[in-house]
Design a protein around this motif. Structure first.
Motif, short mmCIF file in Angstrom:
data_model
loop_
_atom_site.label_atom_id
_atom_site.label_comp_id
_atom_site.label_asym_id
_atom_site.label_seq_id
_atom_site.Cartn_x
_atom_site.Cartn_y
_atom_site.Cartn_z
N LYS A 1 33.63 42.74 42.36
CA LYS A 1 34.27 41.86 43.34
C LYS A 1 33.95 40.39 43.06
N GLU A 2 32.70 40.10 42.71
CA GLU A 2 32.32 38.71 42.42
C GLU A 2 32.95 38.23 41.12
N PHE A 3 32.98 39.08 40.11
CA PHE A 3 33.63 38.71 38.85
C PHE A 3 35.12 38.43 39.08
N GLN A 4 35.76 39.26 39.88
CA GLN A 4 37.18 39.08 40.16
C GLN A 4 37.42 37.78 40.91
N ARG A 5 36.53 37.46 41.85
CA ARG A 5 36.68 36.21 42.62
C ARG A 5 36.57 34.99 41.70
N LEU A 6 35.54 34.97 40.86
CA LEU A 6 35.36 33.83 39.96
C LEU A 6 36.49 33.73 38.96
N ASN A 7 36.97 34.86 38.48
CA ASN A 7 38.07 34.83 37.51
C ASN A 7 39.36 34.33 38.17
N ASP A 8 39.59 34.70 39.43
CA ASP A 8 40.78 34.23 40.14
C ASP A 8 40.70 32.72 40.40
N GLU A 9 39.50 32.22 40.72
CA GLU A 9 39.35 30.78 40.93
C GLU A 9 39.60 30.01 39.64
N LEU A 10 39.11 30.55 38.54
CA LEU A 10 39.35 29.89 37.26
C LEU A 10 40.82 29.93 36.89
N LYS A 11 41.50 31.01 37.25
CA LYS A 11 42.92 31.16 36.91
C LYS A 11 43.76 30.07 37.60
N LYS A 12 43.34 29.64 38.79
CA LYS A 12 44.10 28.64 39.54
C LYS A 12 44.01 27.25 38.91
N GLY B 1 44.39 24.07 29.31
CA GLY B 1 44.03 23.95 27.90
C GLY B 1 43.16 25.10 27.42
N ALA B 2 41.98 24.73 26.88
CA ALA B 2 41.07 25.74 26.31
C ALA B 2 40.49 26.65 27.38
N GLU B 3 40.54 26.24 28.64
CA GLU B 3 39.98 27.08 29.71
C GLU B 3 40.76 28.37 29.88
N ARG B 4 42.03 28.39 29.45
CA ARG B 4 42.82 29.61 29.59
C ARG B 4 42.26 30.74 28.73
N LYS B 5 41.56 30.37 27.64
CA LYS B 5 40.96 31.39 26.78
C LYS B 5 39.79 32.10 27.45
N TRP B 6 39.26 31.50 28.51
CA TRP B 6 38.10 32.08 29.18
C TRP B 6 38.51 33.09 30.25
N LEU B 7 39.81 33.17 30.56
CA LEU B 7 40.25 34.09 31.60
C LEU B 7 40.10 35.53 31.13
N LEU B 8 39.83 36.42 32.07
CA LEU B 8 39.65 37.84 31.79
C LEU B 8 40.81 38.62 32.39
N SER B 9 41.26 39.65 31.67
CA SER B 9 42.24 40.56 32.23
C SER B 9 41.57 41.47 33.25
N ALA C 1 32.14 25.69 38.37
CA ALA C 1 31.64 24.99 37.19
C ALA C 1 30.63 25.84 36.43
N GLN C 2 29.77 26.53 37.15
CA GLN C 2 28.79 27.39 36.49
C GLN C 2 29.48 28.58 35.80
N TRP C 3 30.53 29.10 36.43
CA TRP C 3 31.28 30.19 35.81
C TRP C 3 31.99 29.70 34.53
N LYS C 4 32.51 28.50 34.58
CA LYS C 4 33.13 27.92 33.38
C LYS C 4 32.10 27.76 32.26
N ASP C 5 30.91 27.32 32.65
CA ASP C 5 29.86 27.15 31.66
C ASP C 5 29.52 28.48 31.01
N GLU C 6 29.39 29.53 31.82
CA GLU C 6 29.07 30.85 31.27
C GLU C 6 30.18 31.37 30.37
N ARG C 7 31.42 31.22 30.81
CA ARG C 7 32.54 31.71 30.00
C ARG C 7 32.69 30.92 28.71
#
Length: 685
Positions: free
Chosen positions: A210-221, A225-233, A273-279
């Protein structure tokens, strides 16, 4: 013994044809004739079919079977000579019964010998011979059929794969492991030893997912650019949750419940921001050849939700009282003249003997130079390691002592080869306020009405080693939160310079020699020298103050006693400038180390972990540039804004609000916070 007995077979028997011995060891004339009668023409394999054996023939005595040539042919195994079979014009005449192998003899034959026989013979089977052998195989059952099946299979294989010995068997090419048979579900993976019940593991995996899905959805919004490569299916999010749970279940079995709940809580509190750093780190480790810097894409624009004037109103909440922190180098009172006199007497009594701050050797310094030879310090050159020590990571379960290495050369701490860098002089520093005051005494920041009341500044100093310890050699002040440079000058120290500490200060001897002098009231802005190449930045030459006292007086023209002073490790900067300031905001105290003082988080570490920004980056080649004090001052100011953003969010949850005039309004007693919103308390009757 066996060889000796076999040699007797070539000698004629002394008794001749009258020999009555059972299995005589000597040769007889009748042996040759019997051998000729029982011989088989292996060149043609033309073996006549023996008469059909009935069930009664199996009850004959041994004497009957020996005397009967037909029974003897049927009883003995006929060795199939495949060399002759290849040349035989009638291979189909081989009967199935002639290929019968006795079970006893089959057990006696070694697998290696049988493999070699098959290997040597199968290469000669081809064409009609192979077809005839196949036809024969259909008529044979039991061990004979298995043998013929092996021979037929080997004959169709490539020549280089006919050897079944481990040494000669060719190794298959490195093929990738087959992918998963299908998508995974939120079902914990099967383990040899589960740390808890399956139902508990399922619930924890779902919470982590649930937490991974939440962070991934926030990043998707907000991904660009290069951040799209960090998105997870969706499947990758499931696999990540299963991987995390499996790692904890296998490596931390005894503390599984605590560890995974801590991990879930960590991701629950994790910001975007921390999730972006990890990804970004995961993406960079997956593609090390990528030249894209993780920090360029992870940098977060700090939105506090407040205007600049409101941020200034918030700053007093972050001011620390430095009086209780004197044990950690913060000085809150000016040393007296008696204290200064005692410090001078102590230094004179020990003959200016110090301990090197880099190699820990004892040496002597000579302020004003030694009269005999003009030396500034004794005990020769200083050999040391400029990099800090760090501990090597150990494998899970490894309880051996962790190795310590230097970051500069990766050499072990226990290595007795000495340092990797050599300097001309030994150096030292002192934090004793009495000794510092003996060079230049401390003063309180005076009130300056000319300084705007709404001003806050970020402050940073660079120091170099002299015969009096660490002294101020560069002073930088930038406005906050705008980040405009208000003051940036070089400072000529009181004592003779032992080492400019260029690796960290960025100041070189030529900078000091060519700098233009500035005084209080004069223009202290850097001199800008344009370059011929329009693509290059113009050169900035800093001006220099003649002494630390003059530099401090220039500082007092841009700050006042009421000005909030922001910095990282402010005790070092304040002590170098010899000032005591009442309103200090230190990012070391805002973002404390997990072990508490005197342990501190470095500015470089905080910027990279909190804001994803890399500072103090050393060039891989060429001379060391050193730190930019303006960059460090700006970085400390950004960390303060980040702290204001987090604190303001917490205060809003507690009911704080901004008034119409921009002032902070505390929650009243009639209001409370429910679900993050301010609601009125119900009145009890």
């Amino acid at each position: 013994m066996a060889n000796t007995l076999a040699a007797l077979k070539s000698l004629p028997c002394p008794a001749g044809d009258n020999c009555t011995a059972f299995q005589c060891l000597f040769s007889h004339a009748r042996d040759k004739s019997e051998s000729d009668n029982k011989s088989v023409d292996h060149n043609t394999l033309n073996i006549q079919k023996p008469p059909k054996v009935t069930t009664t023939s199996r009850t004959h005595t041994n004497h009957d079977r020996v005397d009967s040539p037909e029974h003897d042919l049927q009883r003995k195994r006929v060795k199939l000579d495949l060399d002759s079979a290849a040349a035989s014009p009638r291979p189909s005449s081989v009967s199935a019964s002639s290929l019968k192998i006795r079970p006893g003899e089959q057990r006696k034959g070694s697998p290696a010998r049988m493999s070699a026989t098959i290997h040597n013979s199968s290469s000669r089977l081809s064409g009609p011979n192979l077809s005839s052998l196949t036809e024969t195989k259909k008529q044979v059952v039991g061990p004979q059929a298995k043998l013929l099946q092996s021979m037929a299979a080997v004959s169709t294989a490539p020549a280089q794969s006919l050897s079944f010995t481990p040494e000669a068997r060719p190794k298959p090419p490195n093929t990738p492991k087959p992918s998963s048979t299908g998508p995974e579900s939120l079902n914990p993976r099967l383990l040899k030893k589960a740390p808890t019940s399956h139902a508990t593991r399922v619930a924890l995996v779902k919470a982590l997912h649930k937490e991974f899905q939440r962070l991934n959805d926030e990043l998707k919004k907000t991904a660009k650019g290069a951040e799209r490569k960090w998105l997870l299916s969706d499947q990758e999010v499931i696999v990540k949750a299963l991987d995390e749970e499996q790692e904890i279940a296998t490596k931390k079995t005894s503390i599984y419940n605590t560890s995974i709940r801590t991990r879930i809580l960590m991701y629950k509190k994790m910001s975007l921001a921390q999730w972006k750093d990890e990804r970004s780190k995961v993406a960079q480790s997956a593609d090390p050849s990528s030249t894209e810097s993780a920090s360029t894409a992870v940098v977060e624009s700090i939105e506090t939700g407040l205007t600049p004037s409101q941020e200034l109103q918030f700053l007093p909440r972050l001011v620390f009282d430095l009086t209780p922190l004197e044990a950690y180098g913060y000085i809150s009172k000016v040393p007296s003249e008696e204290d200064v006199a005692d410090a001078e007497a102590t230094v004179k009594a020990c003959g200016n003997t110090e301990t090197c701050d880099r190699c820990t050797r004892r040496f002597q310094v000579f302020p004003g130079r030694r009269e005999s030879d003009g030396a500034l310090a004794s005990n020769g050159n200083c050999t040391y390691h400029p990099g800090k020590l760090y501990y090597l990571e150990r494998a899970p379960g490894d309880r051996s002592r962790a190795q310590r290495r230097f970051r500069c050369c990766q050499r072990n701490y226990e290595d007795e080869a000495g340092g990797c860098t050599t300097a001309e002089h030994h150096v030292f520093k002192t934090t004793d306020p009495k000794r510092l005051a003996a060079v230049l005494n401390f003063v309180h920041t005076p009130v300056n009405p000319k300084v705007p009341e709404d001003r806050a500044v970020s402050f940073d100093c660079e120091m170099g080693y002299t015969v009096y310890g660490l002294e101020l050699i560069r002073l930088t002040v930038v406005s906050w939160p705008a980040g405009d440079t208000l003051l940036d000058i070089l400072v000529r120290p009181v004592g003779e310079v032992l080492d400019f500490n260029t690796r960290f200060s960025g100041v070189r001897p030529e900078d000091m020699a060519s700098a233009e002098r500035c005084d209080v009231g004069s223009n202290h802005e850097p001199t800008v020298i344009p370059t011929q190449d329009p693509t290059q930045k113009p050169e900035r030459r800093l001006k220099i103050a003649a002494s630390p006292k003059i530099a401090r007086d220039i500082l007092f023209t841009v700050i006042s006693a009421e000005t909030p002073l922001i910095g990282h490790g402010l005790e070092n900067d304040l002590n170098a400038a010899r000032i005591i300031h009442p309103k200090c905001i230190d990012t070391v105290l805002l973002w404390p180390h997990s072990r508490g003082l005197p342990m501190r988080n470095g500015l470089k570490y905080l910027m990279e972990t909190k804001l994803g920004r890399k500072i103090q980056v050393e060039a891989p080649e060429g001379p060391l540039e050193g730190h930019d004090s303006a960059e460090d001052a700006q970085a400390a100011g950004d960390l303060v804004r980040l702290k204001i953003r987090d604190e303001w969010k917490t205060m809003q949850m507690k009911g704080w609000a901004m008034g119409a005039g921009g002032e902070l309004m505390a929650p009243t007693e009639d209001w409370t916070v429910v679900g993050g919103a301010q609601v009125k308390k119900p009145h009890s009757r």
